[in-house]
Write an enzyme that holds these catalytic residues in place. Structure first.
Site, PDB file in Angstrom:
ATOM      1  N   GLU A 293      -5.996   6.060  -3.431  1.00 41.02           N
ATOM      2  CA  GLU A 293      -4.898   5.544  -2.603  1.00 41.02           C
ATOM      3  C   GLU A 293      -3.860   5.010  -3.566  1.00 41.02           C
ATOM      4  O   GLU A 293      -4.173   4.183  -4.432  1.00 41.02           O
ATOM      5  CB  GLU A 293      -5.406   4.444  -1.665  1.00 41.02           C
ATOM      6  CG  GLU A 293      -6.365   4.966  -0.606  1.00 41.02           C
ATOM      7  CD  GLU A 293      -5.775   6.063   0.278  1.00 41.02           C
ATOM      8  OE1 GLU A 293      -4.561   6.059   0.514  1.00 41.02           O
ATOM      9  OE2 GLU A 293      -6.539   6.952   0.693  1.00 41.02           O
ATOM     10  N   CYS A 327       1.101  -2.187  -1.240  1.00 41.56           N
ATOM     11  CA  CYS A 327       1.438  -0.766  -1.231  1.00 41.56           C
ATOM     12  C   CYS A 327       2.190  -0.429   0.052  1.00 41.56           C
ATOM     13  O   CYS A 327       2.962   0.507   0.093  1.00 41.56           O
ATOM     14  CB  CYS A 327       0.177   0.061  -1.342  1.00 41.56           C
ATOM     15  SG  CYS A 327      -1.062  -0.465  -0.160  1.00 41.56           S
TER      16      CYS A 327
HETATM   17  P1  NAD Z   1      -1.744   0.376 -11.911  1.00 41.38           P
HETATM   18  O1  NAD Z   1      -1.592   1.836 -11.702  1.00 41.38           O
HETATM   19  O2  NAD Z   1      -0.973  -0.277 -12.986  1.00 41.38           O
HETATM   20  O3  NAD Z   1      -3.278   0.031 -12.211  1.00 41.38           O
HETATM   21  C1  NAD Z   1      -4.316   0.439 -11.336  1.00 41.38           C
HETATM   22  C2  NAD Z   1      -5.604   0.546 -12.138  1.00 41.38           C
HETATM   23  O4  NAD Z   1      -5.493   1.666 -13.032  1.00 41.38           O
HETATM   24  C3  NAD Z   1      -5.876  -0.683 -13.017  1.00 41.38           C
HETATM   25  O5  NAD Z   1      -7.272  -0.934 -13.050  1.00 41.38           O
HETATM   26  C4  NAD Z   1      -5.377  -0.224 -14.367  1.00 41.38           C
HETATM   27  O6  NAD Z   1      -5.969  -0.898 -15.449  1.00 41.38           O
HETATM   28  C5  NAD Z   1      -5.767   1.240 -14.364  1.00 41.38           C
HETATM   29  N1  NAD Z   1      -4.969   2.069 -15.270  1.00 41.38           N
HETATM   30  C6  NAD Z   1      -3.710   1.841 -15.705  1.00 41.38           C
HETATM   31  N2  NAD Z   1      -3.326   2.847 -16.524  1.00 41.38           N
HETATM   32  C7  NAD Z   1      -4.363   3.710 -16.580  1.00 41.38           C
HETATM   33  C8  NAD Z   1      -4.579   4.950 -17.259  1.00 41.38           C
HETATM   34  N3  NAD Z   1      -3.632   5.490 -18.007  1.00 41.38           N
HETATM   35  N4  NAD Z   1      -5.750   5.568 -17.082  1.00 41.38           N
HETATM   36  C9  NAD Z   1      -6.711   5.036 -16.278  1.00 41.38           C
HETATM   37  N5  NAD Z   1      -6.572   3.871 -15.638  1.00 41.38           N
HETATM   38  C10 NAD Z   1      -5.407   3.224 -15.773  1.00 41.38           C
HETATM   39  O7  NAD Z   1      -1.468  -0.320 -10.494  1.00 41.38           O
HETATM   40  P2  NAD Z   1      -1.363  -1.861 -10.151  1.00 41.38           P
HETATM   41  O8  NAD Z   1      -0.080  -2.388 -10.689  1.00 41.38           O
HETATM   42  O9  NAD Z   1      -2.627  -2.579 -10.453  1.00 41.38           O
HETATM   43  O10 NAD Z   1      -1.275  -1.771  -8.562  1.00 41.38           O
HETATM   44  C11 NAD Z   1      -0.089  -1.445  -7.914  1.00 41.38           C
HETATM   45  C12 NAD Z   1      -0.073   0.008  -7.476  1.00 41.38           C
HETATM   46  O11 NAD Z   1      -1.198   0.258  -6.638  1.00 41.38           O
HETATM   47  C13 NAD Z   1       1.150   0.345  -6.644  1.00 41.38           C
HETATM   48  O12 NAD Z   1       1.617   1.627  -6.978  1.00 41.38           O
HETATM   49  C14 NAD Z   1       0.612   0.317  -5.216  1.00 41.38           C
HETATM   50  O13 NAD Z   1       1.363   1.076  -4.305  1.00 41.38           O
HETATM   51  C15 NAD Z   1      -0.766   0.851  -5.417  1.00 41.38           C
HETATM   52  N6  NAD Z   1      -1.655   0.435  -4.340  1.00 41.38           N
HETATM   53  C16 NAD Z   1      -1.937   1.351  -3.364  1.00 41.38           C
HETATM   54  C17 NAD Z   1      -2.749   0.995  -2.300  1.00 41.38           C
HETATM   55  C18 NAD Z   1      -3.053   1.981  -1.211  1.00 41.38           C
HETATM   56  O14 NAD Z   1      -3.958   1.727  -0.418  1.00 41.38           O
HETATM   57  N7  NAD Z   1      -2.336   3.094  -1.135  1.00 41.38           N
HETATM   58  C19 NAD Z   1      -3.284  -0.294  -2.243  1.00 41.38           C
HETATM   59  C20 NAD Z   1      -2.993  -1.192  -3.261  1.00 41.38           C
HETATM   60  C21 NAD Z   1      -2.178  -0.808  -4.311  1.00 41.38           C
END
Ligand code: NAD
Length: 541
Positions: A293, A327
């Site tokens: 998601e 999100c």
């Molecule tokens: P993010 O993408 O920065 O991080 C998410 C996770 O991915 C973290 O654990 C992070 O450490 C990891 N990560 C970061 N770079 C990575 C890489 N290169 N390879 C593997 N893992 C990696 O997101 P965030 O800032 O923590 O959260 C915000 C984002 O999440 C927004 O885009 C939001 O829309 C989305 N979100 C979506 C939902 C949904 O249900 N659709 C819910 C909550 C958040």
């Protein structure tokens, strides 16, 4: 083995407490906040039965007071990630064959621990780690998490009860086996409930997990894992590693036993992970389940028949609660010219009353954004809007990072419906509004559908049933969660299964049986009671 078809307790949504002045919960959460604020915690990796302190640490601070250190956490090396995978595979042997009612009991107990003795602590930890107001912490870390645990147990039993037809001479059965291998859970900063649910939902279905929380949520992630352990989760079922996300992910995805990923976070990262899984496909023993998601560019659309006061109130809540870091947060709005003066008048009256500051002061509706990276990104878009001829900042636009990462609730008015901030997810308290001519209603629907790559949430406000019907139809694929006369945030587990399509994710609906189905691999068993003894069919004469 079970000697009965057991019913689980009926899942009910956890009531949201008010935290109004004079309530016991208000006193308890502020006490817990003070205690956590004034003690420094040291968070280890949780691998098998060990809690490992690698000595390579990072500090944790609150976004609203970035100089105040609330603890440290230990970073994994590649060898720790490999150990976490090995422990998950070892633990799977016992966990996958444990009768389901014991798995259910553990997660139901965790729900009750959160509802009772740990409610104040998990809320306070979320207020500190993610700068949530007490209401935002309560609906996330307490209520949504409790609901995920209770409802998923019920959904699990519904899945197990879903059995095929059997004629009298044959008994057909379906066993819902956990995936063969381990599951990788990667979680975002913004919801404590999501952080807990992604590893827990896979574990509930009999899988073992390697969980990598966000660096910005470690403080409340520790409360989650400690509660799961207290509820009786055996060692090695959920292993927790912190650190370099690329190294951890690459190590996990290199394992032949990688059986699935349960991801929530930004779209770009999810696409990168998907590409890596594709590149490694010949390595795996099984086709991995990919559940993600991701981002959103969620809209509010008002029809000329809408009530402007409702539109304004729900735009403020939808766009600015938790600093727009949901999100599902409203970040683009389409208002008709005839209604705009009345909506704007409401904004003029209400927005200046929003108080910003620490979540410890319960008068504040609004706190800081998560980290400096987010602050800088938001500031760059705000500064750009100040320069651009087709954009005007009509509310907010101020920011200050001296104590915390504070960005004011900001509204940009644009004359360009494809302006950058109408299309791009900023993930902060910035709402961009486009005013359309009333007569353009039908073409605005097309515009909304085509403006962004995302399709997570969206809302239409109207008193006209024909307009509501037209919008629902025209925007069928523009949002996985569509709201009528309500803000586009605040989905409740068991009420509004949540998830979006297009670039917003695989739409496996967190908080529903559909999500849990991704964590099982059914085995069909056909048992024949009177087995044929001759190969010849009657047609052979
Ligand atoms: P993010 O993408 O920065 O991080 C998410 C996770 O991915 C973290 O654990 C992070 O450490 C990891 N990560 C970061 N770079 C990575 C890489 N290169 N390879 C593997 N893992 C990696 O997101 P965030 O800032 O923590 O959260 C915000 C984002 O999440 C927004 O885009 C939001 O829309 C989305 N979100 C979506 C939902 C949904 O249900 N659709 C819910 C909550 C958040």
């Amino acid at each position: 083995m079970p000697k009965g078809f057991f019913n689980v307790p009926k899942a009910l949504n956890e009531p949201v407490k008010s935290y109004a002045p004079g309530t016991p919960e208000r006193e308890q959460v502020l006490k817990a906040y003070k205690e956590l604020w004034n003690t420094s915690i040291d968070v280890p990796l949780y691998i098998g039965k060990e809690q490992i302190k690698t000595g390579n640490t990072k500090t944790m601070s609150a976004p609203h007071d970035h100089q105040h250190i609330v603890g440290t956490y230990h970073l994994a090396e590649k060898t720790h990630v490999e150990k976490a995978i090995a422990e998950a595979l070892e633990a799977r042997k016992a966990w996958a064959s444990l009768p389901w009612e014991h798995r259910a009991s553990i997660f139901l107990k965790a729900a009750e621990l959160i509802a009772g003795p740990y409610r104040a602590k998990i809320n306070a930890a979320t207020m500190i780690a993610q700068s949530k107001t007490v209401h935002q912490a309560e609906i996330d870390a307490a209520c949504e998490l409790i609901d995920f645990l209770r409802f998923n147990v019920e959904f699990m039993t519904q899945i197990y009860q879903d059995q095929p037809y059997s004629p009298s001479d044959v008994w057909n059965r379906v066993e819902y086996r956990p995936l063969e291998g381990f599951v990788y859970a990667v979680t975002p900063f913004n919801f404590t409930a999501i952080a807990a649910n992604l590893p827990a939902s896979a574990a509930m279905m009999g899988n073992t997990v390697v969980w990598k929380p966000s660096d910005s949520q470690v403080f409340s992630a520790k409360v989650i894992i400690d509660i799961f352990k207290e509820a009786g989760l055996p060692d090695g079922v959920i292993n927790v590693v912190f650190g370099d996300p690329i190294m951890i992910t690459d190590t996990v995805l290199a394992s032949p036993d990688f059986a699935g990923i349960h991801y929530t976070g930004s779209t770009f990262v999810f696409k990168e992970i998907w590409a890596k899984i594709g590149a490694n496909i010949h390595t795996y023993k099984t086709y991995p389940r990919i559940v993600g998601e991701t981002g959103g560019k969620d809209f509010i659309l008002a029809h000329p028949s809408a009530d402007p006061i409702q539109v304004a109130a729900n735009s403020i809540r939808g766009a600015f609660e938790f600093q727009g870091q949901k999100c599902s947060a409203a970040s683009r709005a389409y208002f008709p010219k005839s209604l705009w003066p009345a909506i704007k008048a409401e904004f003029d009256k209400e927005i200046p009353t929003i108080k910003m500051g620490s979540p410890e002061d319960l008068n504040n509706f609004f706190t800081a954004v998560i980290h400096e990276g987010s602050f800088d990104k938001l500031v760059s878009y705000i500064e750009q809007a100040k320069q651009d001829a087709d954009a005007e900042i009509i509310f907010g636009g101020g920011y200050d990072k001296s104590k915390g990462w504070f960005v004011e609730p900001t509204i940009i008015l644009t004359t360009n419906p494809k302006y950058k901030t109408m299309e791009t997810e900023l993930f902060g308290p910035v709402l961009t509004i486009y005013i359309y001519e009333d007569a353009e209603w039908s073409s605005v629907l097309k515009l909304i559908d085509e403006t962004s790559e995302y399709a997570l949430t969206g809302a239409v406000f109207s008193e006209d049933r024909y307009a509501i019907n037209e919008a629902a139809k025209a925007l069928e694929n523009a949002a996985g969660n569509f709201y009528i006369n309500d803000k586009p945030t605040g989905a409740v587990v068991g009420n509004q299964p949540f998830g979006g399509a297009r670039a917003s994710g695989t739409n496996d609906k967190a908080g529903s049986a559909q999500n849990l189905l991704r964590w099982v691999s059914p085995r069909t068993i056909k048992e024949t009671f009177v087995t044929p003894v001759n190969y010849r069919y009657p047609f052979l004469g």
